[in-house]
Each structure stands twice: as structure tokens, then as C-alpha cells.
Design a protein around this motif. Structure first.
Motif, PDB file in Angstrom:
ATOM      1  N   ARG A 244       0.878  -1.174   0.000  1.00 38.54           N
ATOM      2  CA  ARG A 244       0.000   0.000   0.000  1.00 38.54           C
ATOM      3  C   ARG A 244       0.910   1.216   0.000  1.00 38.54           C
ATOM      4  NH1 ARG A 244      -4.171   1.791   4.776  1.00 38.54           N
ATOM      5  NH2 ARG A 244      -5.211   3.513   3.674  1.00 38.54           N
ATOM      6  N   PHE A 245       0.788   2.033  -1.027  1.00 37.91           N
ATOM      7  CA  PHE A 245       1.673   3.180  -1.192  1.00 37.91           C
ATOM      8  C   PHE A 245       1.229   4.350  -0.328  1.00 37.91           C
ATOM      9  CE2 PHE A 245       3.569   6.722  -3.655  1.00 37.91           C
ATOM     10  CZ  PHE A 245       4.884   6.278  -3.684  1.00 37.91           C
ATOM     11  N   GLY A 246      -0.044   4.400  -0.055  1.00 38.86           N
ATOM     12  CA  GLY A 246      -0.597   5.476   0.764  1.00 38.86           C
ATOM     13  C   GLY A 246      -2.032   5.752   0.376  1.00 38.86           C
ATOM     14  N   GLY A 247      -2.893   6.011   1.375  1.00 47.26           N
ATOM     15  CA  GLY A 247      -4.286   6.302   1.081  1.00 47.26           C
ATOM     16  C   GLY A 247      -4.935   5.165   0.306  1.00 47.26           C
ATOM     17  N   GLU A 248      -5.465   5.484  -0.895  1.00 45.85           N
ATOM     18  CA  GLU A 248      -6.095   4.455  -1.721  1.00 45.85           C
ATOM     19  C   GLU A 248      -5.174   3.980  -2.843  1.00 45.85           C
ATOM     20  OE1 GLU A 248      -7.626   8.454  -3.368  1.00 45.85           O
ATOM     21  OE2 GLU A 248      -6.931   7.626  -1.468  1.00 45.85           O
ATOM     22  N   GLU A 249      -3.864   4.242  -2.697  1.00 47.39           N
ATOM     23  CA  GLU A 249      -2.897   3.843  -3.723  1.00 47.39           C
ATOM     24  C   GLU A 249      -2.143   2.579  -3.314  1.00 47.39           C
ATOM     25  OE1 GLU A 249      -0.329   6.587  -5.805  1.00 47.39           O
ATOM     26  OE2 GLU A 249      -1.447   8.280  -4.945  1.00 47.39           O
ATOM     27  N   PHE A 250      -1.930   1.723  -4.292  1.00 51.07           N
ATOM     28  CA  PHE A 250      -1.118   0.518  -4.116  1.00 51.07           C
ATOM     29  C   PHE A 250       0.002   0.532  -5.161  1.00 51.07           C
ATOM     30  CE2 PHE A 250      -5.237  -0.503  -2.401  1.00 51.07           C
ATOM     31  CZ  PHE A 250      -4.972  -1.292  -1.274  1.00 51.07           C
ATOM     32  N   VAL A 251       1.015  -0.291  -4.935  1.00 46.44           N
ATOM     33  CA  VAL A 251       2.124  -0.364  -5.883  1.00 46.44           C
ATOM     34  C   VAL A 251       2.608  -1.802  -5.988  1.00 46.44           C
ATOM     35  CG1 VAL A 251       3.838   0.193  -4.094  1.00 46.44           C
ATOM     36  CG2 VAL A 251       4.389   0.599  -6.502  1.00 46.44           C
ATOM     37  N   LEU A 252       2.957  -2.198  -7.203  1.00 44.05           N
ATOM     38  CA  LEU A 252       3.531  -3.519  -7.459  1.00 44.05           C
ATOM     39  C   LEU A 252       4.969  -3.348  -7.917  1.00 44.05           C
ATOM     40  CD1 LEU A 252       0.702  -5.163  -9.645  1.00 44.05           C
ATOM     41  CD2 LEU A 252       0.927  -5.202  -7.156  1.00 44.05           C
ATOM     42  N   VAL A 253       5.869  -4.137  -7.356  1.00 47.13           N
ATOM     43  CA  VAL A 253       7.249  -4.213  -7.838  1.00 47.13           C
ATOM     44  C   VAL A 253       7.393  -5.547  -8.543  1.00 47.13           C
ATOM     45  CG1 VAL A 253       9.699  -4.165  -7.217  1.00 47.13           C
ATOM     46  CG2 VAL A 253       8.056  -2.806  -5.903  1.00 47.13           C
ATOM     47  N   LEU A 254       7.771  -5.493  -9.822  1.00 42.61           N
ATOM     48  CA  LEU A 254       7.847  -6.698 -10.652  1.00 42.61           C
ATOM     49  C   LEU A 254       9.291  -6.909 -11.097  1.00 42.61           C
ATOM     50  CD1 LEU A 254       4.731  -5.973 -12.922  1.00 42.61           C
ATOM     51  CD2 LEU A 254       4.770  -7.047 -10.655  1.00 42.61           C
ATOM     52  N   PRO A 255      10.059  -7.722 -10.376  1.00 46.43           N
ATOM     53  CA  PRO A 255      11.466  -7.931 -10.738  1.00 46.43           C
ATOM     54  C   PRO A 255      11.602  -8.715 -12.047  1.00 46.43           C
ATOM     55  CG  PRO A 255      11.016  -8.606  -8.466  1.00 46.43           C
ATOM     56  CD  PRO A 255       9.702  -8.416  -9.134  1.00 46.43           C
ATOM     57  N   ASN A 256      12.669  -8.407 -12.776  1.00 47.07           N
ATOM     58  CA  ASN A 256      13.007  -9.149 -13.989  1.00 47.07           C
ATOM     59  C   ASN A 256      11.803  -9.279 -14.921  1.00 47.07           C
ATOM     60  OD1 ASN A 256      14.899 -10.521 -15.590  1.00 47.07           O
ATOM     61  ND2 ASN A 256      14.260 -12.512 -14.810  1.00 47.07           N
TER      62      ASN A 256
END
Length: 339
Positions: A244-256
Motif C-alpha cells: 500500500r503506497f498510501g491512502g487508496e494507492e497501491f504499488v507492485l514491484v515486478l522484478p526481472n
């Protein structure tokens, strides 16, 4: 083994380091029975091994109370080794042998087998007895039951792991938190930089979430965030990271992950949210919860840092929202509008 041998071996000069203790031993030298009484009334288990024969010359009767094996069954060091947990045996035996050969006093913790088939944590405190020429003559020591201490240490370690896990987890959604995101991004950035591999980032924002909170209330809003976090988790591949990046934001980290694969992950997540059909009366899109996505892919170099990359992807997220929401925008790619 006679009483004098026991007293000399176990409570001799090897354990009495200071002058006062040595004097006390001298005063009691004519009363060997006193030594046996002292030794066998403690919870510590005294023992002696002859270095040349590797046989036990003595082991306290307390050993039977603790482990169930009679003192007479402790004949050689092989008995000691065989009554040790297999996972501890090689390391502990090798350590004790090497330290003993070097004439160094030492301690070792290990799990000892009981006659009932259970294991008890022991600490062996070992003193190396040498002759006047410095050659190893015998080993004498005490075994201590440290099971309770080990249980306490394990409980503390478990609690520390839980606290550490909580410190990296978003308390509401159960996803990673911003702190964990920063750590993961830095780690994956450095790995991709070293390998010359592609790294992708997907930023997600729930559409019209303020309207959702205003209409349904913050309690229901929190439930919505948890629901979306769970849905996004379903769209991940092995090795992907969600926070959860903050508030209603999310983030995905996709390696390679190259750009095309990152777009497929984003599209899968967008479809999963749409298919969930979470009611949103104030949304113009079919009155269900939707989300906007910003996607970026980079082969890290020294010309840009992770923060700069995040800002670029965040700009794509805003492009998606400016293009009408419920869509995906990517760096160097046109926005993909939902149909």
C-alpha cells in the motif's frame, strides 16, 4: 572410580580459579565424601572423560533423573554423541574435539535425547585438564539443563520476528507498507542494475475513492481497501511484491519483468477488480469500484535513481486518471482504455 578421584577430577584446581577457592579445596581434601555430596546435590551434572581412552570416568547420577539413562550406560564419548540430536551432532562434536585438542576451555549447547524419545536442551561447560608438559590429559565439566532458557529465547525470537513483520506490513490491508516498499525497491533496483535486467513498477489508484468514503463511510471504505488489496494479491506472480503506497494507492514491484509482461500483470489486476463488482453507487463506471494504473519498465542505470523512476510511473498513473480512469497508462505507451 573412588571418591578421591571424583573430588580431584571434578572439584579440583581446574574449577577453582582464585586463591580463596584453592585454599578451601585444600582444607577439605581429607573429606572426599563432602565433594560427592556437594556434586550430587546440585542440578548441574558433573562428568569426567579420560582423553586417551575417550571413556567416561565419572558422570553424576543426576543424568538419570534428567535423561533417563543410567550413569553406567555412559561409557564412551560415542554414547554422548549418539544421544545428541542429529541436527546438532556433527557441529557440536567437531567443535568440542577441536577446542579440546587445542587445550581451550569451551561451552556447547545441544539437544540431548531422553530415554522416552524426547529432547532436552543441554549446555556443556568443559575444562581441559593438561599435565605438567601441557598435553591434554582429561576433560571435566558440567551439564546444565537449559531447556527453559531455550524456550524463552525461542519465544522472544518469535515475538521479534512478529514485530519485525508487523513493522513492514500495512496494518489495514495486510500488504507491505511504504517502508517495506522502499526496501524492496532498493534491493530489486540494485539487483537489476548489477544484472542488466528489466524492472517494472505498477502504481494503482482506486477511482473516485473519496466519493466512496463520503457515501459509504470510512468503515466501509476500509473494507473496500482491504478487499482491493486482496484482489491485487491474487494477480501477482511468484516473486512480485505488493504494498500500500498510501491512502487508496497501491504499488507492485515486478522484478526481472519486461514491459509487455508488466502490462499483462496490470491488465489482469484491473480485470480482477472489475470482476469483483464491488458496489460503488457514486462511480460513473457501472456503479462498481474500478482502478487506474500507471506502468513503467526500466533497465536501471546510473542516470536515474529509484525515486526518479517512481515519479515517472506516478506521472503515468495521473495520465490514466486524466484519460478517464479505469485504464492503464505506461511510459512510452498509449493509455489502454477499458472496454
Amino acid at each position: 572410580m573412588n571418591d578421591n578421584a571424583v573430588s580431584d577430577a571434578v572439584l579440583g584446581a581446574q574449577f577453582l580459579r582464585h586463591d580463596e577457592a584453592l585454599s578451601a579445596r585444600s582444607d577439605m581434601a581429607h573429606e572426599p565424601a563432602v565433594y560427592r555430596t556437594l556434586l550430587e546435590s546440585t542440578r548441574a551434572i558433573p562428568w569426567k572423560i579420560d582423553w586417551h581412552t575417550m571413556q567416561f570416568e565419572y558422570i553424576g547420577p543426576q543424568i538419570e533423573t534428567l535423561l533417563g539413562f543410567a550413569p553406567s550406560s555412559w561409557k564412551t564419548v560415542q554414547d554422548w554423541a549418539e544421544r545428541m540430536h542429529p541436527d546438532d551432532r556433527a557441529q557440536v562434536v567437531d567443535f568440542c574435539v577441536s577446542q579440546s585438542k587445542a587445550g581451550v576451555d569451551h561451552e556447547a549447547d545441544y539437544r540431548a535425547l531422553t530415554k522416552s524419545g524426547d529432547y532436552v536442551w543441554l549446555r556443556d561447560v568443559v575444562h581441559v585438564v593438561r599435565d605438567e608438559h601441557g598435553a591434554v590429559q582429561a576433560l571435566v565439566g558440567f551439564m546444565f539443563d537449559i531447556s527453559e532458557r531455550k524456550r524463552t529465547e525461542e519465544q522472544v525470537a518469535r515475538l521479534q520476528r512478529e514485530l519485525e513483520e508487523l513493522s513492514f506490513k500495512d496494518g489495514l490491508t495486510g500488504t507491505g507498507n511504504r517502508r517495506m516498499f522502499d526496501i524492496v525497491l532498493k534491493r530489486e533496483w540494485e539487483t537489476a542494475l548489477a544484472d542488466g535486467a528489466a524492472l517494472s513498477l505498477v502504481m494503482i489508484d482506486i477511482d473516485f475513492f473519496k466519493s466512496y468514503n463520503d457515501y459509504y463511510g470510512h468503515v466501509q471504505g476500509d473494507e473496500c481497501l482491504k478487499r482491493v488489496g486482496g484482489i491485487l494479491g491474487e494477480g501477482l506472480r511468484r516473486g512480485d511484491f505488493l504494498a500500500r503506497f498510501g491512502g487508496e494507492e497501491f504499488v507492485l514491484v515486478l522484478p526481472n519483468t519486461p514491459a509487455d509482461a508488466a502490462m499483462r500483470v496490470a491488465e489482469r489486476c484491473r480485470n480482477l477488480i472489475a470482476e469483483a463488482r464491488i458496489a460503488h453507487e457514486r462511480s460513473p463506471y457501472r456503479q462498481v469500484v474500478t482502478a487506474s494504473f500507471g506502468v513503467g519498465t526500466i533497465v536501471p542505470s546510473h542516470d536515474i535513481d529509484p525515486t526518479g523512476f517512481v515519479n515517472l510511473v506516478d506521472a503515468q498513473l495521473y495520465n490514466a486518471k486524466d484519460n478517464g480512469r479505469d485504464c492503464i497508462a505506461a511510459i512510452d505507451r498509449p493509455a489502454l482504455r477499458s472496454r
